[in-house]
Write an enzyme that holds these catalytic residues in place. Structure first.
Site, PDB file in Angstrom:
ATOM      1  N   LYS A 142    -128.718 -12.248 -24.155  1.00  0.00           N
ATOM      2  CA  LYS A 142    -127.861 -11.076 -24.022  1.00  0.00           C
ATOM      3  C   LYS A 142    -128.763  -9.849 -24.109  1.00  0.00           C
ATOM      4  O   LYS A 142    -129.384  -9.595 -25.135  1.00  0.00           O
ATOM      5  CB  LYS A 142    -126.805 -11.034 -25.118  1.00  0.00           C
ATOM      6  N   GLY A 190    -118.816  -1.327 -33.115  1.00  0.00           N
ATOM      7  CA  GLY A 190    -118.368  -1.191 -34.491  1.00  0.00           C
ATOM      8  C   GLY A 190    -117.303  -0.149 -34.733  1.00  0.00           C
ATOM      9  O   GLY A 190    -116.849   0.029 -35.873  1.00  0.00           O
ATOM     10  N   ALA A 249    -117.974  -5.003 -27.571  1.00  0.00           N
ATOM     11  CA  ALA A 249    -117.993  -3.822 -28.445  1.00  0.00           C
ATOM     12  C   ALA A 249    -116.694  -3.043 -28.416  1.00  0.00           C
ATOM     13  O   ALA A 249    -116.101  -2.822 -27.357  1.00  0.00           O
ATOM     14  CB  ALA A 249    -119.151  -2.887 -28.100  1.00  0.00           C
ATOM     15  N   GLY A 250    -116.258  -2.634 -29.606  1.00  0.00           N
ATOM     16  CA  GLY A 250    -115.122  -1.742 -29.749  1.00  0.00           C
ATOM     17  C   GLY A 250    -113.818  -2.387 -30.173  1.00  0.00           C
ATOM     18  O   GLY A 250    -112.873  -1.692 -30.546  1.00  0.00           O
ATOM     19  N   ASN A 305    -117.930  -8.842 -33.306  1.00  0.00           N
ATOM     20  CA  ASN A 305    -118.595  -9.141 -34.572  1.00  0.00           C
ATOM     21  C   ASN A 305    -117.919  -8.375 -35.709  1.00  0.00           C
ATOM     22  O   ASN A 305    -117.286  -8.947 -36.587  1.00  0.00           O
ATOM     23  CB  ASN A 305    -120.075  -8.798 -34.478  1.00  0.00           C
ATOM     24  N   THR A 306    -118.027  -7.038 -35.660  1.00  0.00           N
ATOM     25  CA  THR A 306    -117.513  -6.206 -36.748  1.00  0.00           C
ATOM     26  C   THR A 306    -116.030  -6.433 -37.010  1.00  0.00           C
ATOM     27  O   THR A 306    -115.593  -6.453 -38.171  1.00  0.00           O
ATOM     28  CB  THR A 306    -117.754  -4.716 -36.432  1.00  0.00           C
TER      29      THR A 306
END
Length: 263
Positions: free
Chosen positions: A104, A165, A191-192, A213-214
């Site tokens: 990635k 995040g 993301a987001g 992830n977050t």
């Protein structure tokens, strides 16, 4: 029962789950392992510059907790701010992972927004493709850049929904839709995502998958959120393929009007 839905295909391999998980921010590797298992994911991404997968024999090794024979390990270039560093990080990952070249690619523009530097991303992608890397690439939600990356040879386009995040969800659905409509490789939003409804919405737009992830690792209950995200991705994907009803500005009766007993 409905139609049988296809699996996600990346680099010649089929995946039943369309959810990809990051491995950072958990309180420890035991929680990382548990969240990954509960989520149903079959692919996990690892920041080579931050997470030990064999580089340091004196530190805990993530691969002792996540079996590479069960999960596809997707090394990423998080923390890289130029093409040269990203290329070196991918080369290091290939050495550690016995020559595997699925990566990635992410090249960041600044530390405040963690927004992609598309100029350096394009430069890195061109070189890595020449070196036979199979690139899943983090990029902006600009469909022109997305198409350029696809034309270079990236095997998956990974536009952000909003900053890494942030938990803001999709900030520009039109851009994501345009990327999906024009791409001939899998589009995986990266993301987001902040909660399950964000993940479901990503899939309802026709994306092939979502990486997070977050949203899980920083939730009050990461394991429960991992369970919720699994359901959200599945339901959003099924809803997209089921075909939602058209939106209208007026009511439509849900029962037949013919033969009313009061007529």
């Amino acid at each position: 029962m409905g139609a049988k839905l296809s699996k996600l295909k990346i680099n010649g391999k089929s995946y039943s789950s369309r959810l990809i998980l990051g491995t950072g921010k958990y309180k420890d590797l035991d929680e990382t392992k548990a969240a990954i298992s509960i989520s149903g994911t079959e692919m996990v991404t690892v920041a080579i510059r931050r997470m030990n997968i064999g580089q340091d024999i004196n530190k805990p090794n993530l691969l002792d907790y996540i079996d590479p024979s069960i999960y596809t390990i997707l090394p990423n270039t998080a923390g890289c701010y130029n093409a040269a560093d990203a290329i070196r990080t991918c080369q290091l990952a290939a050495e550690i992972l016995d020559g595997k070249k699925l990566v990635k690619l992410e090249v960041l523009g600044d530390k405040k927004t963690l927004y992609p530097n598309v100029t350096e991303t394009l430069k890195a992608a061109e070189q890595l493709v020449k070196e036979d890397f199979k690139i899943m690439v983090y990029t902006t939600d600009d469909h022109i850049i997305a198409k350029e990356l696809e034309n270079i040879g990236c095997i998956s386009i990974m536009p952000l929904a909003s900053p890494i995040g942030s938990g803001l969800g999709i900030q520009n659905e039109y851009n994501i839709l345009t990327i999906v409509e024009n791409a001939t490789v899998p589009v995986i939003v990266d993301a987001g995502v902040g909660t399950a409804s964000d993940a479901s919405r990503v899939m309802e737009l026709g994306c092939d998958g979502v990486l997070m992830n977050t949203a899980i690792a920083s939730a009050k209950d990461p394991l429960l959120m991992a369970k919720a995200m699994k359901k959200a991705v599945e339901s959003g994907y099924e809803a997209f393929h089921a075909g939602r009803i058209p939106k209208k500005n007026y009511a439509v009766p849900s029962s037949p009007e013919d033969g009313n007993i009061c007529d």
